[in-house]
Design a protein around this motif. Structure first.
Motif, mmCIF file in Angstrom:
data_model
loop_
_atom_site.group_PDB
_atom_site.id
_atom_site.type_symbol
_atom_site.label_atom_id
_atom_site.label_comp_id
_atom_site.label_asym_id
_atom_site.label_seq_id
_atom_site.Cartn_x
_atom_site.Cartn_y
_atom_site.Cartn_z
ATOM 1 N N CYS A 184 0.813 -1.220 0.000
ATOM 2 C CA CYS A 184 0.000 0.000 0.000
ATOM 3 C C CYS A 184 0.852 1.278 0.000
ATOM 4 C CB CYS A 184 -0.945 0.009 1.196
ATOM 5 S SG CYS A 184 -2.100 -1.379 1.215
ATOM 6 N N HIS A 185 2.070 1.203 0.544
ATOM 7 C CA HIS A 185 2.943 2.380 0.585
ATOM 8 C C HIS A 185 4.367 1.990 0.177
ATOM 9 C CE1 HIS A 185 -0.233 4.593 2.700
ATOM 10 N NE2 HIS A 185 -0.359 3.524 3.478
ATOM 11 N N PRO A 186 4.549 1.527 -1.054
ATOM 12 C CA PRO A 186 5.857 1.008 -1.469
ATOM 13 C C PRO A 186 6.975 2.059 -1.458
ATOM 14 C CG PRO A 186 4.383 1.217 -3.348
ATOM 15 C CD PRO A 186 3.556 1.450 -2.130
ATOM 16 N N LEU A 187 6.650 3.305 -1.748
ATOM 17 C CA LEU A 187 7.683 4.339 -1.780
ATOM 18 C C LEU A 187 8.200 4.677 -0.387
ATOM 19 C CD1 LEU A 187 6.166 6.765 -4.468
ATOM 20 C CD2 LEU A 187 7.898 4.973 -4.775
ATOM 21 N N GLN A 188 7.366 4.497 0.620
ATOM 22 C CA GLN A 188 7.775 4.788 1.992
ATOM 23 C C GLN A 188 8.311 3.559 2.726
ATOM 24 O OE1 GLN A 188 3.794 6.478 2.932
ATOM 25 N NE2 GLN A 188 4.928 8.280 3.633
ATOM 26 N N TYR A 189 8.332 2.424 2.025
ATOM 27 C CA TYR A 189 8.728 1.168 2.674
ATOM 28 C C TYR A 189 10.133 1.215 3.286
ATOM 29 C CZ TYR A 189 9.368 -3.858 3.380
ATOM 30 O OH TYR A 189 9.606 -5.087 3.949
ATOM 31 N N PRO A 190 11.149 1.734 2.584
ATOM 32 C CA PRO A 190 12.493 1.760 3.183
ATOM 33 C C PRO A 190 12.570 2.564 4.479
ATOM 34 C CG PRO A 190 12.619 2.154 0.818
ATOM 35 C CD PRO A 190 11.175 2.235 1.192
ATOM 36 N N VAL A 191 11.715 3.570 4.617
ATOM 37 C CA VAL A 191 11.726 4.406 5.826
ATOM 38 C C VAL A 191 10.890 3.771 6.931
ATOM 39 C CG1 VAL A 191 11.153 6.672 6.780
ATOM 40 C CG2 VAL A 191 12.082 6.496 4.460
ATOM 41 N N LEU A 192 9.669 3.346 6.569
ATOM 42 C CA LEU A 192 8.750 2.795 7.573
ATOM 43 C C LEU A 192 9.210 1.437 8.104
ATOM 44 C CD1 LEU A 192 5.303 3.724 5.965
ATOM 45 C CD2 LEU A 192 6.470 4.859 7.854
#
Length: 333
Positions: free
Chosen positions: A130-138
């Motif tokens: 659902c939030h692939p672009l924020q995955y490395p941070v989250l």
């Protein structure tokens, strides 16, 4: 409890397991079956742990959680099956009072930890889809360590609470447990003291450690599936769903067997049915988890093939090596 009952009570120093007692002639067969299941569980989960450690492709949050789940399953089965295997050769299948409390402590720890860990894995899949672009941070390393540590702490706190309360129970006999393991509801049935506090804490724990992670996991997958259905291409939907299919299968198996084991009505069921249901939850689920992940996950299958290849030289390589050695010997002559 009346004063007369207090005077007549005897200290319980051991418990007698009645599980599998209906089939005395099948004890040898039961031993072989459960030994095979135990060895398969150990091998499968140890392979998963090793593969996630040595394969760079598996150095991701999802497989970090998976390796912890495999370690948890090893602990879970090692708490019950070895005692069961030893008892198959005993006419009187017993466990000491201290051993029973220890088994309860480790069982409740592992069960509670797995509930929370499966919810953490569902959150990981939710963020990834659902939030692939924020995955490395989250899902950075500190967050993953925090989620795993939090899962173990939840399981430990829950287990310590139940074990301490169980240790305060007054047990007057009989000391027979209609099962092959010690569990809190079974111990409450043997108590001749007030168990209202134990039962209240058990209900609270079931809601917080059992139901809450289950609902969180369910909501996560509702959002995941709705997000997948919005992907325009069929190939994209298939690829997205394949990343969470293994975890979803494990969740369904775990909560399905757990619900049937603890929440079904006790009346109308034989001892054999109780044992069968508990075997599905306590014994079969830890064995099935690595099988599910290895069958449905290409990265895990690839890592396991490489792991196997590291310990075995293919026959073609052996023949080519032998041929080159012969050529070298002829040149030297």
């Amino acid at each position: 409890m009346t004063p007369l009952e207090m005077n007549n009570q005897t200290d319980v120093t051991e418990f007698i397991f009645l599980g599998f007692s209906n089939h005395p002639k099948l004890q040898g067969l039961f031993f072989l079956v459960f030994l095979l299941i135990y060895l398969t569980t150990l091998l499968g989960n140890m392979l998963i742990i090793t593969a996630t450690r040595i394969s760079p492709a598996l150095h991701t949050p999802m497989y970090y959680f998976l390796s912890n789940l495999s370690f948890l399953d090893i602990c879970y089965t090692s708490t019950t099956i070895p005692v069961m295997l030893v008892n198959f050769f005993r006419e009187k299948k017993t466990i000491s009072y201290e051993g029973c409390l220890s088994q309860i402590f480790f069982l409740v720890t592992c069960a509670g930890t797995e509930c929370v860990l499966l919810a953490a894995m569902a959150y990981d899949r939710y963020v990834a889809i659902c939030h692939p672009l924020q995955y490395p941070v989250l899902m950075r390393v500190k967050v993953c360590i925090f989620l795993v540590t939090g899962s173990w702490l939840c399981g430990l706190v829950n287990s310590v609470t139940h074990t301490v309360l169980a240790a305060t129970l007054t047990l007057c006999g009989p000391n027979q447990i209609s099962h092959f393991l010690c569990d809190i509801p079974l111990l409450l049935k043997l108590s001749c003291s007030d168990t209202s506090l134990n039962e209240s804490v058990l209900h609270v724990a079931s809601a917080t450690i059992g139901l809450s992670p289950c609902l969180f996991t369910g909501v996560s997958y509702i959002l995941i599936i709705s997000s997948i259905l919005r992907i325009p291409s069929a190939q994209g939907r298939s690829k997205a769903f394949s990343t969470c299919a293994s975890h979803l299968t494990v969740v369904v198996v775990f909560y399905g067997t757990a619900n049937f084991n603890y929440d079904r009505p006790r009346e109308g069921y034989s001892l054999d049915m109780d044992i069968l249901v508990s075997v599905l939850f306590c014994v079969m689920t830890p064995m099935l988890n690595p099988i599910i992940y290895s069958l449905r996950n290409k990265e895990v299958k690839c890592a396991l093939r490489k792991l196997a290849g590291g310990y075995m030289i293919p026959a073609t390589e052996i023949s080519s090596l032998t041929h080159s050695q012969r050529q070298g010997n002829l040149k030297q002559k």
